[in-house]
Design a protein around this motif. Structure first.
Motif, mmCIF file in Angstrom:
data_model
loop_
_atom_site.group_PDB
_atom_site.id
_atom_site.type_symbol
_atom_site.label_atom_id
_atom_site.label_comp_id
_atom_site.label_asym_id
_atom_site.label_seq_id
_atom_site.Cartn_x
_atom_site.Cartn_y
_atom_site.Cartn_z
ATOM 1 N N HIS A 32 0.827 -1.206 0.000
ATOM 2 C CA HIS A 32 0.000 0.000 0.000
ATOM 3 C C HIS A 32 0.858 1.251 0.000
ATOM 4 O O HIS A 32 2.057 1.214 0.258
ATOM 5 N N HIS A 56 0.083 5.900 0.413
ATOM 6 C CA HIS A 56 -0.879 6.848 0.962
ATOM 7 C C HIS A 56 -1.107 8.028 0.036
ATOM 8 O O HIS A 56 -0.292 8.299 -0.848
ATOM 9 N N GLU A 62 4.140 8.090 7.082
ATOM 10 C CA GLU A 62 3.963 7.120 8.159
ATOM 11 C C GLU A 62 5.296 6.854 8.828
ATOM 12 O O GLU A 62 6.343 6.827 8.185
ATOM 13 N N TYR A 81 6.925 3.878 11.241
ATOM 14 C CA TYR A 81 6.781 2.531 11.791
ATOM 15 C C TYR A 81 7.773 2.403 12.939
ATOM 16 O O TYR A 81 8.980 2.568 12.741
HETATM 17 ZN ZN ZN Z 1 -0.370 2.955 5.784
#
Ligand code: ZN
Length: 169
Positions: free
Chosen positions: A87, A89, A94, A96
């Motif tokens: 995926h 965005h 993001e 992690y």
């Molecule tokens: Zn995501």
């Protein structure tokens, strides 16, 4: 000519949650949930309409805590398993934060080893996937926020308040 790149393709933003959150607390300026131990996070999941699948071991906090500037999720990926899809965005970067276990994250074909203590920032356009590569569950937190939205932080946003905390005895 008005470009409308920001308009999401669907109105789906909160995935339906699986699993009851037992302990919630709320005050004027706070909200809190207790989701249980890492091993118990497997009981939670979300139904992902876009891919028509149920994802186990994932809890999103935006709705639970009423977040307004970021989305955060707890995730636990069972030993030797991979996230089943790639995926990217539309607007959000993001981060992690890997807290337990060992694994790998792949961004645009680059593979990085991750373990307890690894933090990875992925730009919105980065096509990503991650997997657990050990016998231990991979436990991680994902924070997403709009790329470029941060205007004050840490020393320019935190303000000292006089007085001292009084703890219950
Ligand atoms: Zn995501």
């Amino acid at each position: 000519l008005t470009e409308n790149k920001q308009q999401p393709a669907t109105k789906v933003s909160d995935f339906p949650r699986i699993g009851e959150v037992r302990e919630k607390k709320q005050g004027l300026h706070y909200a809190s949930v207790q989701l249980g131990a890492v091993a118990e996070l497997r009981q939670y999941g979300v139904r992902h309409p876009a891919i028509g699948k149920t994802i186990q071991g994932k809890v999103f906090l935006k709705e639970l805590l009423g977040l307004t500037g970021m989305e955060i999720s707890f995730g636990v990926l069972p030993a030797y398993t991979s996230v089943a899809f790639l995926h990217k965005h539309r607007q959000n970067e993001e981060v992690y934060l890997f807290l337990q276990g060992q694994g790998q994250i792949q961004i645009d074909g680059d593979t990085l080893d991750v373990a307890e203590g690894t933090a990875v920032r992925v730009a919105p356009e980065g096509v990503r996937c991650w997997q657990s590569t050990s016998a231990e569950d991979l436990f991680y937190i994902v924070i997403q926020a709009k790329e470029g939205s941060l205007t004050t932080w840490t020393g320019s946003d935190g303000v000292p308040v006089s007085g001292a905390a009084v703890w219950p005895t």
